[in-house]
Write a protein that holds these residues in place. Structure first.
Motif, mmCIF file in Angstrom:
data_model
loop_
_atom_site.group_PDB
_atom_site.id
_atom_site.type_symbol
_atom_site.label_atom_id
_atom_site.label_comp_id
_atom_site.label_asym_id
_atom_site.label_seq_id
_atom_site.Cartn_x
_atom_site.Cartn_y
_atom_site.Cartn_z
ATOM 1 N N UNK A 88 0.815 -1.214 0.000
ATOM 2 C CA UNK A 88 0.000 0.000 0.000
ATOM 3 C C UNK A 88 0.851 1.268 0.000
ATOM 4 N N UNK A 89 2.088 1.182 0.455
ATOM 5 C CA UNK A 89 2.955 2.360 0.365
ATOM 6 C C UNK A 89 3.185 2.713 -1.101
ATOM 7 N N UNK A 90 3.473 1.725 -1.924
ATOM 8 C CA UNK A 90 3.646 1.983 -3.358
ATOM 9 C C UNK A 90 2.323 2.379 -4.005
ATOM 10 N N UNK A 91 1.239 1.770 -3.561
ATOM 11 C CA UNK A 91 -0.107 2.089 -4.068
ATOM 12 C C UNK A 91 -0.383 3.582 -3.875
ATOM 13 N N UNK A 92 -0.165 4.075 -2.662
ATOM 14 C CA UNK A 92 -0.403 5.489 -2.359
ATOM 15 C C UNK A 92 0.556 6.379 -3.146
ATOM 16 N N UNK A 93 1.826 6.003 -3.211
ATOM 17 C CA UNK A 93 2.832 6.789 -3.927
ATOM 18 C C UNK A 93 2.477 6.895 -5.410
ATOM 19 N N UNK A 94 1.886 5.839 -5.962
ATOM 20 C CA UNK A 94 1.504 5.832 -7.374
ATOM 21 C C UNK A 94 0.222 6.628 -7.637
ATOM 22 N N UNK A 95 -0.420 7.103 -6.578
ATOM 23 C CA UNK A 95 -1.629 7.892 -6.746
ATOM 24 C C UNK A 95 -2.879 7.079 -7.028
ATOM 25 N N UNK A 96 -2.835 5.775 -6.734
ATOM 26 C CA UNK A 96 -4.020 4.938 -6.921
ATOM 27 C C UNK A 96 -5.058 5.292 -5.860
ATOM 28 N N UNK A 97 -6.307 5.103 -6.195
ATOM 29 C CA UNK A 97 -7.412 5.511 -5.308
ATOM 30 C C UNK A 97 -7.349 4.809 -3.956
ATOM 31 N N UNK A 98 -7.687 5.586 -2.915
ATOM 32 C CA UNK A 98 -7.766 5.061 -1.557
ATOM 33 C C UNK A 98 -8.958 5.681 -0.852
ATOM 34 N N UNK A 99 -9.511 4.931 0.096
ATOM 35 C CA UNK A 99 -10.582 5.415 0.963
ATOM 36 C C UNK A 99 -10.230 5.025 2.390
ATOM 37 N N UNK A 100 -10.881 5.669 3.355
ATOM 38 C CA UNK A 100 -10.684 5.284 4.758
ATOM 39 C C UNK A 100 -12.034 4.919 5.356
ATOM 40 N N UNK A 101 -11.991 4.275 6.491
ATOM 41 C CA UNK A 101 -13.203 3.903 7.212
ATOM 42 C C UNK A 101 -13.469 4.882 8.345
ATOM 43 N N UNK A 102 -12.655 5.939 8.443
ATOM 44 C CA UNK A 102 -12.733 6.860 9.576
ATOM 45 C C UNK A 102 -13.395 8.185 9.243
ATOM 46 N N UNK A 103 -13.629 8.432 7.962
ATOM 47 C CA UNK A 103 -14.129 9.741 7.560
ATOM 48 C C UNK A 103 -13.004 10.749 7.356
ATOM 49 N N UNK A 104 -11.790 10.369 7.688
ATOM 50 C CA UNK A 104 -10.623 11.228 7.516
ATOM 51 C C UNK A 104 -9.982 10.940 6.168
#
Length: 107
Positions: free
Chosen positions: A86-102
């Motif tokens: 997921x570190x590479x996922x985020x760095x690559x700008x791939x979509x992410x969501x959270x379960x916290x509303x943040x």
């Protein structure tokens, strides 16, 4: 451990993405269509994973997911480790969501 691996860009948008991180990591941020089965629960929940599709396995940086992919391959699945997690996922700008509303982040 000899496990097939792909870069995050090679994970298809409609691929079966299995996230094996812990609950707190999942809640902080994950791929929108990912299925969450923590590594410690994988053997008891393996029936939730389709046998007729490639399983792309992800964790934070790639270690736990490599172990999960190796085991899945051993028991008859077609599993591939997502290199860099997921570190590479985020760095690559791939979509992410959270379960916290943040704002989602890799915990």
């Amino acid at each position: 451990m000899n496990v097939p691996e792909v870069e995050v860009h090679a994970v298809p948008g409609d691929g079966f993405l299995l996230d094996v991180r812990e609950d707190d990591e999942w809640h902080a941020g994950h791929a929108p269509a990912a299925v969450h089965i923590p590594l410690g629960e994988l053997q008891t929940r393996v029936e939730e994973i389709p046998k007729d599709a490639t399983v792309y396995v992800v964790c934070r940086v790639g270690g736990r997911s490599a172990h999960a992919a190796a085991w899945l391959n051993h028991v008859g699945y077609d599993a591939v480790n997502v290199g860099g997690g997921m570190q590479s996922w985020a760095f690559a700008g791939r979509a992410m969501v959270s379960e916290t509303g943040q704002e989602p982040f890799v915990a």
